[in-house]
Design an enzyme around this catalytic site. Structure first.
Site, PDB file in Angstrom:
ATOM      1  N   GLU A   1      45.086  -8.549  39.347  1.00  0.00           N
ATOM      2  CA  GLU A   1      46.322  -8.228  38.635  1.00  0.00           C
ATOM      3  C   GLU A   1      46.863  -6.862  39.059  1.00  0.00           C
ATOM      4  O   GLU A   1      48.063  -6.715  39.301  1.00  0.00           O
ATOM      5  CB  GLU A   1      46.077  -8.231  37.116  1.00  0.00           C
ATOM      6  CG  GLU A   1      45.607  -9.568  36.567  1.00  0.00           C
ATOM      7  CD  GLU A   1      44.090  -9.708  36.503  1.00  0.00           C
ATOM      8  OE1 GLU A   1      43.626 -10.461  35.628  1.00  0.00           O
ATOM      9  OE2 GLU A   1      43.375  -9.082  37.317  1.00  0.00           O
TER      10      GLU A   1
ATOM     11  N   CYS B   1      43.297  -4.375  32.838  1.00  0.00           N
ATOM     12  CA  CYS B   1      44.440  -4.928  33.564  1.00  0.00           C
ATOM     13  C   CYS B   1      45.613  -5.184  32.625  1.00  0.00           C
ATOM     14  O   CYS B   1      46.768  -4.981  32.994  1.00  0.00           O
ATOM     15  CB  CYS B   1      44.056  -6.210  34.289  1.00  0.00           C
ATOM     16  SG  CYS B   1      43.009  -5.928  35.727  1.00  0.00           S
TER      17      CYS B   1
END
Length: 148
Positions: A71, A101
């Site tokens: 991500e 993330c």
């Protein structure tokens, strides 16, 4: 609500995940513009220019310190503001991303996250709590989370 496009981009995230050199976890992320064109891709791995030998991936503690999650790699590879975009993540899990993330995704302005849900009892326990925290953060920030 999920549609055929969600499944297409989720399948793409699965394919991008296969590019990772990590032998134990293959993660992928795809960021998509509102017009359904691709803005960015990312997979988990060590930073560009750093040694990414198998021996470093075999040392779990060292790997966890060095790896950049899919991500975050997708966010960093994007060459434009991401406000209002959608992120697709792979592999299936108890949540679409870990808490670390999630904070980056929220800060980047992503407004929708799509992932394939599984029963959290089958998810790798070391990430389940972080995934639950991430889901709470998405709810607080008003990010739509779609599990297919």
């Amino acid at each position: 609500m999920s549609d055929k496009w969600d499944w297409r981009f989720l399948s793409m995230a699965e394919m991008v995940a296969s590019w990772s050199k990590d032998p134990s976890t293959k993660c992928g992320a795809v960021i998509v513009r509102p017009d359904r064109s691709i803005a960015s891709l990312g997979f988990n791995g060590f930073p560009r220019g750093c040694d990414d030998s198998a021996a470093l991936y075999a040392d779990r503690e060292l790997k966890l310190e060095r790896v950049v999650h899919a991500e975050v790699n997708a966010l960093l590879a994007a060459r434009e503001p991401l406000h209002g975009y959608t992120m697709y993540t792979w592999p299936p899990g108890a949540g679409p991303s870990c808490a670390r993330c999630t904070s980056c995704i929220i800060q980047a302005g992503i407004k929708r996250v799509v992932y394939k849900n599984i029963d959290s009892s089958g998810f790798k326990s070391r990430w389940a709590e972080s995934g639950r925290i991430g889901l709470q953060m998405y709810a607080e920030a008003g990010v739509e989370v779609v599990h297919v």
